[in-house]
Design a protein around this motif. Structure first.
Motif, short mmCIF file in Angstrom:
data_model
loop_
_atom_site.label_atom_id
_atom_site.label_comp_id
_atom_site.label_asym_id
_atom_site.label_seq_id
_atom_site.Cartn_x
_atom_site.Cartn_y
_atom_site.Cartn_z
N THR A 14 0.80 -1.23 0.00
CA THR A 14 0.00 0.00 0.00
C THR A 14 0.83 1.27 0.00
O THR A 14 0.30 2.35 -0.26
CB THR A 14 -0.94 0.03 1.22
OG1 THR A 14 -0.16 -0.10 2.42
CG2 THR A 14 -1.95 -1.12 1.14
N GLY A 15 2.13 1.19 0.30
CA GLY A 15 2.94 2.39 0.28
C GLY A 15 4.22 2.25 1.08
O GLY A 15 4.73 1.15 1.32
N ILE A 16 4.74 3.42 1.53
CA ILE A 16 6.02 3.51 2.22
C ILE A 16 5.82 4.20 3.56
O ILE A 16 5.13 5.22 3.65
CB ILE A 16 7.04 4.32 1.37
CG1 ILE A 16 7.34 3.61 0.05
CG2 ILE A 16 8.32 4.56 2.15
CD1 ILE A 16 8.21 4.43 -0.89
N LEU A 17 6.45 3.65 4.59
CA LEU A 17 6.51 4.30 5.89
C LEU A 17 7.94 4.77 6.11
O LEU A 17 8.84 3.96 6.29
CB LEU A 17 6.09 3.34 7.01
CG LEU A 17 6.14 3.90 8.44
CD1 LEU A 17 5.18 5.08 8.58
CD2 LEU A 17 5.82 2.83 9.46
N GLU A 18 8.13 6.09 6.06
CA GLU A 18 9.47 6.68 6.13
C GLU A 18 9.77 7.11 7.56
O GLU A 18 9.05 7.91 8.15
CB GLU A 18 9.54 7.89 5.18
CG GLU A 18 10.94 8.44 4.97
CD GLU A 18 11.35 9.44 6.04
OE1 GLU A 18 12.57 9.58 6.26
OE2 GLU A 18 10.47 10.05 6.67
N ARG A 19 10.88 6.55 8.13
CA ARG A 19 11.30 6.89 9.49
C ARG A 19 12.80 7.16 9.54
O ARG A 19 13.46 6.91 10.54
CB ARG A 19 10.96 5.74 10.46
CG ARG A 19 9.47 5.46 10.58
CD ARG A 19 9.19 4.34 11.58
NE ARG A 19 9.49 4.75 12.95
CZ ARG A 19 10.44 4.21 13.72
NH1 ARG A 19 11.22 3.24 13.23
NH2 ARG A 19 10.64 4.62 14.95
N THR A 20 13.37 7.67 8.43
CA THR A 20 14.81 7.90 8.39
C THR A 20 15.23 9.13 9.18
O THR A 20 16.40 9.28 9.49
CB THR A 20 15.30 8.04 6.93
OG1 THR A 20 14.61 9.12 6.30
CG2 THR A 20 15.06 6.76 6.14
N THR A 21 14.29 10.03 9.48
CA THR A 21 14.61 11.21 10.28
C THR A 21 14.09 11.03 11.70
O THR A 21 13.34 10.09 12.00
CB THR A 21 13.98 12.47 9.67
OG1 THR A 21 12.54 12.36 9.73
CG2 THR A 21 14.40 12.64 8.22
N LEU A 22 14.48 11.94 12.60
CA LEU A 22 14.00 11.88 13.97
C LEU A 22 12.51 12.21 14.07
O LEU A 22 11.85 11.85 15.04
CB LEU A 22 14.80 12.84 14.85
CG LEU A 22 16.24 12.43 15.17
CD1 LEU A 22 16.93 13.52 15.97
CD2 LEU A 22 16.27 11.13 15.94
N PHE A 23 12.00 12.91 13.06
CA PHE A 23 10.60 13.30 13.03
C PHE A 23 9.98 12.71 11.76
O PHE A 23 9.96 13.36 10.71
CB PHE A 23 10.45 14.81 13.07
CG PHE A 23 11.18 15.44 14.23
CD1 PHE A 23 10.63 15.42 15.49
CD2 PHE A 23 12.43 16.02 14.05
CE1 PHE A 23 11.31 15.99 16.57
CE2 PHE A 23 13.12 16.59 15.10
CZ PHE A 23 12.56 16.57 16.38
N PRO A 24 9.50 11.47 11.83
CA PRO A 24 9.06 10.75 10.62
C PRO A 24 7.92 11.44 9.90
O PRO A 24 7.11 12.18 10.49
CB PRO A 24 8.62 9.39 11.18
CG PRO A 24 9.33 9.26 12.49
CD PRO A 24 9.42 10.64 13.03
N LEU A 25 7.86 11.18 8.60
CA LEU A 25 6.79 11.73 7.76
C LEU A 25 5.50 10.94 7.90
O LEU A 25 4.42 11.46 7.65
CB LEU A 25 7.23 11.70 6.29
CG LEU A 25 8.30 12.70 5.89
CD1 LEU A 25 8.82 12.36 4.51
CD2 LEU A 25 7.77 14.11 5.92
N GLY A 26 5.61 9.68 8.28
CA GLY A 26 4.42 8.85 8.35
C GLY A 26 4.22 8.06 7.07
O GLY A 26 5.13 7.92 6.24
#
Length: 212
Positions: free
Chosen positions: A90-102
């Motif tokens: 269904t998509g991508i969960l981005e958590r590469t930064t300290l404040f994730p995009l979701g």
């Protein structure tokens, strides 16, 4: 296969049963090395800040504040549990930064672009996620920290969404392969050729191919 239905591949990626997510983890050892180097520079800044010379003391404070904050950020990134990226049907969960995009759905993405910032050993490889409606994406509820990150990216002309290769424990090509497996119709563009500095006999006189 674990009880939760996950396989660990090469210590960097979890491959689930069909229909689940593929998880990519951070390079914790490399982050620890970055933390140590940043902490060393912060210590050098602390020593210099106690000097009698005003200029040296001022430079020392700059080093102490800058690298001190960098050290704290590296510690937070290293110790944060869990994966830095998840890819599913269904998509991508981005958590590469300290404040994730979701979560970012595939229908929100038009193309993935390979990018490279900088040159040589200090260069950063990343995947830019080009959004179908950037304005709608920016209107999502965000934390204060995320707003600061977004403002910084706009000031330095970085894309709104990207996957940094330095935050993936393994080749970023593995992320590309997983994206293509999950979303075959999504186009991943190649890097444009880079200008040549030195030319070998018989090579293109103007450009050289990218490294990846």
């Amino acid at each position: 296969m674990s009880a939760a239905g996950w396989d660990t591949v090469g210590g960097m990626t979890d491959r689930p049963q069909p229909g689940g997510s593929t998880r990519f983890y951070p390079p914790r050892f490399k982050l620890l090395m970055y933390t140590a180097v940043s902490g060393l520079f912060a210590f050098v800044g602390y020593v210099a800040s106690r000097a009698d010379y005003a200029l040296l003391s001022w430079l020392g404070w700059c080093f102490l504040v800058g690298f001190g904050l960098g050290t704290l950020l590296m510690i937070a990134r290293t110790l944060r549990p869990g994966s830095t990226l998840e890819i599913s049907d269904t998509g991508i969960l981005e958590r590469t930064t300290l404040f994730p995009l979701g979560w970012i759905g595939w229908d929100e993405i038009t193309v993935i672009k390979k990018r490279e910032i900088g040159h040589g050993l200090g260069s950063e490889r990343l995947l830019e996620v080009v959004l179908a409606d950037p304005a709608a994406f920016r209107s999502r509820p965000r934390s204060l920290g995320r707003r600061v990150v977004d403002l910084y990216r706009r000031l330095v002309k970085q894309p709104d969404v990207y996957i940094a290769g330095s935050m993936i424990a393994g080749p970023i090509q593995a992320v590309i392969d997983e994206i293509k497996r999950r979303r075959p119709e999504l186009h991943v563009t190649d890097l444009p050729p880079r200008p040549r500095v030195f030319r070998r006999p018989g090579a293109d006189p103007a450009f050289r191919p990218p490294r990846w």
